[in-house]
Write an enzyme that holds these catalytic residues in place. Structure first.
Site, PDB file in Angstrom:
ATOM      1  CG  ASP A 249      -0.050  -3.866   2.760  1.00  0.00           C
ATOM      2  OD1 ASP A 249       0.480  -3.374   1.746  1.00  0.00           O
ATOM      3  OD2 ASP A 249      -0.345  -3.205   3.779  1.00  0.00           O
TER       4      ASP A 249
ATOM      5  CG  HIS B 204      -0.496   0.379   2.487  1.00  0.00           C
ATOM      6  ND1 HIS B 204      -0.194  -0.538   3.467  1.00  0.00           N
ATOM      7  CD2 HIS B 204      -0.222   1.585   3.028  1.00  0.00           C
ATOM      8  CE1 HIS B 204       0.252   0.087   4.534  1.00  0.00           C
ATOM      9  NE2 HIS B 204       0.240   1.385   4.296  1.00  0.00           N
TER      10      HIS B 204
ATOM     11  CB  SER C  53       2.905   1.573   6.275  1.00  0.00           C
ATOM     12  OG  SER C  53       1.656   1.499   6.861  1.00  0.00           O
ATOM     13  N   GLY C  54       5.172  -0.623   6.242  1.00  0.00           N
ATOM     14  CA  GLY C  54       6.259  -1.208   5.464  1.00  0.00           C
ATOM     15  C   GLY C  54       7.458  -1.554   6.326  1.00  0.00           C
TER      16      GLY C  54
END
Ligand code: ARG
Length: 417
Positions: free
Chosen positions: A259, A212, A355-356
């Site tokens: 994701d 994402h 995120s990530g």
């Protein structure tokens, strides 16, 4: 007229379902060649390409269990490779098939010391010809026999020196501020000079992050990868350009599953203690509920807040998918490809901008990437822990991308591993 409309609707439905079945299900019990049909499972990893693009000869090797036992896929069965006749040419070939350009070490481990389920299907591999064997695929070597492992030992393999923190002094940790060298695999991904997401170094050429983060911006020129830093805005740290962005093809925007994405760097990273790769887990490795792991990043300090200038980190326990699917938590949203971590009472969590980034766990002094920060409802709320992409569930995908690149564009620089 109504009958006509009805007939049209019916025909459309039939066509849509027909295509759906043709594309989605006709490979049941068979191996799917990318877009070009299906082949018998037995042709997978048999040594010659049966699919148009040779997909059936990829993902034929894996490392399994806590001790990185080498396994090969033959005749549709994953078999553990015996240590007899094993040599460094075979090790290098196996590492290349795992997406690396080097190998660090191979060991012979007693059969009895590995997990029970890895002990049952065994195979011995040996090379008949003595020429340079760089190009061979190990599932495709001359002698390949089912075996009991004559020495009673199996092969374990290490293709990268990873998961250590050579420059981290544990005595100076305080609070939530990360210190240099504490999370040397953590990177900051900048989209046109703005920190967008975190990521983890998994080799000198690959950064693992969330789909994402990159889905709408999957153009390498838009991104810069910053490594070895604590403070934003970035100063003299190493910055790297991106060569390629690959996100999981089953990821959908607003969807929560699959994701995961990989960024291939244009130039290899130089590891120096402040910049280090984290290990990927192996197949079948499990991380116990309640195990304490670490999350880190430059994300928001509270839901809706701004990102942090300093890299923050927190210690969080893993939560079982069962507990995380509880009606009061995330009932119906947690798939096997996710892993939750945090506190049901709230208070400590990752947040927007993290995120990530890594959910990292230490396992007998080796750090492993267990998750990549994916989603959560709000941040640090009661009964709403962080949800991470479960790396053990994505291993086949990760390895496939790395192997494909290593086959198509082998890294030649000797420092590049
Ligand atoms: N999706 C967020 C991001 O893009 C990460 C959210 C993690 N949320 C959480 N509550 N743990 O940065």
């Amino acid at each position: 007229m109504e009958i006509l409309i009805g007939a049209c609707v019916l025909i459309t439905l039939i066509i849509v379902f027909g295509i759906g079945l043709g594309v989605g299900m006709s490979c049941a019990g068979k191996f799917r060649c990318g877009s070009s049909g299906c082949i018998s499972m037995l042709l997978q990893c048999d040594g010659h390409s049966d699919c148009e693009h040779g997909e059936d000869e990829l993902s034929c090797v894996r490392l399994s269990g806590k001790s990185s036992v080498l396994q090969v896929l033959t005749n549709g069965v994953w078999r553990t490779v015996c240590a007899d006749n094993w040599d460094s040419d075979l090790s290098l070939s196996a590492c290349k098939q795992l997406g690396y350009s080097r190998f660090i070490e191979a060991k012979a481990l007693p059969l009895s010391s590995i997990e029970q389920d890895l002990q049952s299907n065994l195979v011995s591999i040996s090379l008949n010809h003595t020429s340079s064997q760089q190009a061979i695929k190990i599932h495709n070597v001359t002698n390949f026999s089912k075996s009991q492992c004559s020495l009673g030992k199996v092969t374990t393999l290490k293709c990268i020196a990873c998961g250590s923190r050579p420059r981290f002094n544990a005595r100076i940790v305080g609070g939530n501020l990360s210190v240099e060298g504490q999370f040397p695999w953590q990177v900051s991904l900048h989209l046109q000079n703005v920190h967008m997401c975190g990521g983890s170094i998994i080799s000198s050429r690959w950064i693992l992050t969330a789909a994402h983060c990159v889905y709408e911006y999957a153009y390498p020129v838009l991104w810069t990868v910053y490594v070895g830093l604590i403070e934003q805005p970035v100063s003299t740290v190493q910055s790297l350009a991106v060569e390629k962005i690959i996100f999981h093809r089953r990821y959908r925007p607003k969807g929560l599953d699959h994701d995961i994405a990989l960024m291939k760097l244009l130039q290899p990273l130089i590891f120096n203690g402040f910049v280090e790769p984290i290990c990927l887990p192996n197949f079948g490795e499990e991380f116990a509920d309640g195990k304490m792991c670490w999350i880190s990043g430059w994300g928001a300090i509270f839901d809706g807040g701004e990102g942090s200038d300093s890299m923050l980190s927190a210690r969080v326990p893993l939560i079982s998918n069962k507990a995380c699917s509880h009606p009061e938590v995330y009932q119906g949203y947690i798939s096997p490809g996710m892993i939750c971590a945090g506190y049901l009472e709230g208070g400590t969590d990752s947040c927007q901008g993290d995120s990530g980034g890594p959910l990292a766990c230490e396992d007998s002094s080796v750090w492993k990437l267990v998750g990549a920060t994916s989603w959560g409802q709000g941040c640090a709320e009661k009964n709403k822990p962080g949800v991470y992409t479960r790396i053990t569930q994505s291993l086949t995908w990760i390895r496939l991308q790395m192997e494909r690149e290593e086959m198509q564009h082998p890294s030649t620089i000797s420092s590049d591993y």
